[in-house]
Design a protein around this motif. Structure first.
Motif, PDB file in Angstrom:
ATOM      1  N   LEU A  57       0.757  -1.326  -0.011  1.00 53.71           N
ATOM      2  CA  LEU A  57      -0.056   0.256   0.102  1.00 53.71           C
ATOM      3  C   LEU A  57       0.716   1.159   0.100  1.00 53.71           C
ATOM      4  N   VAL A  58       1.929   1.190   0.737  1.00 57.62           N
ATOM      5  CA  VAL A  58       2.942   2.346   0.653  1.00 57.62           C
ATOM      6  C   VAL A  58       3.346   2.590  -0.793  1.00 57.62           C
ATOM      7  N   VAL A  59       3.866   1.570  -1.389  1.00 55.53           N
ATOM      8  CA  VAL A  59       4.378   1.592  -2.718  1.00 55.53           C
ATOM      9  C   VAL A  59       3.151   2.095  -3.575  1.00 55.53           C
ATOM     10  N   VAL A  60       2.065   1.472  -3.744  1.00 54.73           N
ATOM     11  CA  VAL A  60       0.875   1.942  -4.458  1.00 54.73           C
ATOM     12  C   VAL A  60       0.474   3.335  -4.316  1.00 54.73           C
ATOM     13  N   SER A  61       0.540   3.937  -3.099  1.00 55.31           N
ATOM     14  CA  SER A  61      -0.098   4.888  -2.713  1.00 55.31           C
ATOM     15  C   SER A  61       0.945   6.273  -2.456  1.00 55.31           C
ATOM     16  N   LEU A  62       1.844   6.007  -1.691  1.00 55.27           N
ATOM     17  CA  LEU A  62       2.728   7.118  -1.241  1.00 55.27           C
ATOM     18  C   LEU A  62       3.651   7.535  -2.507  1.00 55.27           C
ATOM     19  N   TRP A  63       4.278   6.591  -3.237  1.00 53.91           N
ATOM     20  CA  TRP A  63       5.176   6.944  -4.112  1.00 53.91           C
ATOM     21  C   TRP A  63       4.604   7.367  -5.230  1.00 53.91           C
ATOM     22  N   PRO A  64       3.363   7.072  -6.029  1.00 56.03           N
ATOM     23  CA  PRO A  64       3.106   8.029  -6.988  1.00 56.03           C
ATOM     24  C   PRO A  64       2.400   9.319  -6.505  1.00 56.03           C
ATOM     25  N   SER A  65       1.856   9.429  -5.414  1.00 53.47           N
ATOM     26  CA  SER A  65       1.559  10.611  -5.016  1.00 53.47           C
ATOM     27  C   SER A  65       2.679  11.655  -4.900  1.00 53.47           C
ATOM     28  N   TYR A  66       3.966  11.088  -4.362  1.00 54.78           N
ATOM     29  CA  TYR A  66       4.890  12.111  -4.072  1.00 54.78           C
ATOM     30  C   TYR A  66       5.435  12.557  -5.504  1.00 54.78           C
ATOM     31  N   ARG A  67       5.521  11.211  -6.430  1.00 56.51           N
ATOM     32  CA  ARG A  67       6.302  11.569  -7.908  1.00 56.51           C
ATOM     33  C   ARG A  67       5.284  12.525  -8.791  1.00 56.51           C
ATOM     34  N   LYS A  68       4.001  12.373  -8.689  1.00 59.06           N
ATOM     35  CA  LYS A  68       3.124  13.022  -9.648  1.00 59.06           C
ATOM     36  C   LYS A  68       2.375  13.998  -9.136  1.00 59.06           C
ATOM     37  N   ILE A  69       2.270  14.309  -7.821  1.00 64.45           N
ATOM     38  CA  ILE A  69       1.263  15.349  -7.493  1.00 64.45           C
ATOM     39  C   ILE A  69       1.822  16.191  -6.473  1.00 64.45           C
ATOM     40  N   HIS A  70       2.405  15.919  -5.333  1.00 59.87           N
ATOM     41  CA  HIS A  70       2.797  16.748  -4.216  1.00 59.87           C
ATOM     42  C   HIS A  70       4.334  17.169  -4.126  1.00 59.87           C
TER      43      HIS A  70
END
Length: 127
Positions: A57-70
């Protein structure tokens, strides 16, 4: 993308909280002799399943949010530190060592997902 990540964060936040409750409650429940039949809940397979689910869940959620959004690394750091505490809880010093570190680590992972969810909820300022 943003809505999908927020949903994943809510699922991850919930599972981390359930993990923390599970880890805190099982030693207490097992201490009551009438509830000793629930000893199967203190099973390494269940524990590693929770840990694996948390990492996924960390890999699926936090990583894309970090890279693409905030682009804010705080949720990633919180989750990483949380998993370090969960990892050191696996060292078999005592039941209280395991419980304390696991619950603290799970709470940090929960807070990481909460922070990420809040960062995704912030509306961008138009200048």
């Amino acid at each position: 993308m943003k809505l999908k990540n927020q949903t994943i964060d809510l699922i991850a936040l919930t599972s981390s909280i359930i993990c923390a409750i599970h880890c805190a409650a099982i030693p207490i429940l097992l201490s009551f002799s009438a509830l000793s039949s629930i000893h199967f809940l203190h099973n390494p397979l269940i524990e590693w399943s929770f840990i694996s689910l948390g990492v996924i869940l960390v890999v699926v959620s936090l990583w894309p949010s970090y890279r693409k959004i905030h682009q804010r690394s705080m949720p990633l750091w919180l989750a990483a530190i949380g998993f370090v505490f969960i990892g050191i809880s696996r060292l078999d010093f005592s039941l209280w060592w395991e419980t304390g570190n696991t619950v603290f680590g799970a709470c940090l992972v929960s807070y990481a997902h909460y922070r990420n969810w809040k960062l995704l909820s912030v509306k961008p300022h138009l200048h």
